[in-house]
Design a protein around this motif. Structure first.
Motif: not given
Ligand code: SAM
Length: 232
Positions: A103, A63-66, A61, A70, A73-74
């Motif tokens: 990041t 895509n940083s949104k998933s 993956e 992700k 980030n959580e």
């Protein structure tokens, strides 16, 4: 800030797992792996249970949104493993590392086995410099072309190959230079471990006469010391 651990696992012999790898996997919130069934077996061997595993699609993956980004980030710490050996070495992981490097999250290596280094450790004099090439292209033409390039450089190089193409690979090395010294390392660290150091022609002759060729192969093609003066 969370941490992505890149964790090496054994290349066959389960006793080659490091203490630090076990501790890291035990404490990670999530373990990202290639094949969850294979990873569960590895984890079971060290009593690493009740872990949240996510599979290969997440490793790939970008895509940083998933996916892994992700989770980080959580606030979760993620350990990434592959089916065997060191992630990112002819294995998935590099895309995730590329992404996480951009990041604030930390990336921490947990070193351990890798077939190339394992083979190199018993290869003897390989000259001052060596190349890790990994898998060559599957097509015959492209494989031959890359082999010709590598062999003309006269630097030791390390290849990975599956049992299905090992004979073709040895034939192509032999046809490029029959006298070139090679090491064929099969099933390193496992019960049927076997290593053979000889000319490319002898290695081809030996393996092609077998009824069946099984196992995982790492091939070292040595530099030709007659053609070069090494200042070592
Ligand atoms: N990431 C792994 C590493 O660090 O070595 C390599 C993964 S790559 C997908 C798998 C290839 O590594 C196999 O096809 C074989 O060429 C080589 N390999 C893995 N385990 C091996 C072993 N026990 N003995 C010899 N070669 C091995």
């Amino acid at each position: 800030m969370s941490t992505l651990y890149i964790v090496a696992t054994p290349i066959g012999n389960l006793q080659d797992m490091t203490y630090r790898a076990v501790e890291t996997l035990k404490s990670a919130d999530v373990i990202a792996c290639e094949d969850t069934r294979i990873s569960r077996k590895i984890l079971d061997a060290y009593s690493i249970t009740n872990k949240h595993l996510i599979s290969c699609s997440a490793i790939n993956e970008n895509n940083s949104k998933s996916g892994i980004a992700k989770l980080l980030n959580e606030g979760k710490n993620v350990a990434l493993i592959t089916d065997a050996g060191t992630p990112c070495i002819s294995d998935p992981g590099a895309r995730v590392v590329d992404e996480i490097q951009k990041t604030e999250h930390k990336i921490v290596p947990i070193p351990g086995p890798s077939a190339a280094v394992c083979a190199m450790s018993i290869a003897g004099n390989t000259g001052k410099t060596w190349i890790f090439e990994g898998f060559l292209p599957k097509s015959d033409g492209k494989m031959r072309k890359r082999l010709a390039e590598l062999m003309s450089m006269n630097i030791t190089f390390v290849l990975y190959e599956s049992p299905f193409r090992i004979i073709k690979l040895l034939k192509n090395i032999m046809e490029t230079d029959p006298e070139r010294r090679v090491m064929v390392a099969r099933e390193l660290t496992k019960m049927h471990e076997e290593t053979m150091t000889c000319s490319a022609a002898e290695a081809f002759s030996n393996l092609s006469q077998r009824q069946s060729v099984k196992g995982e192969f790492c091939i070292i093609v040595y530099y030709n010391s007659n053609d070069r003066n090494d200042e070592e």
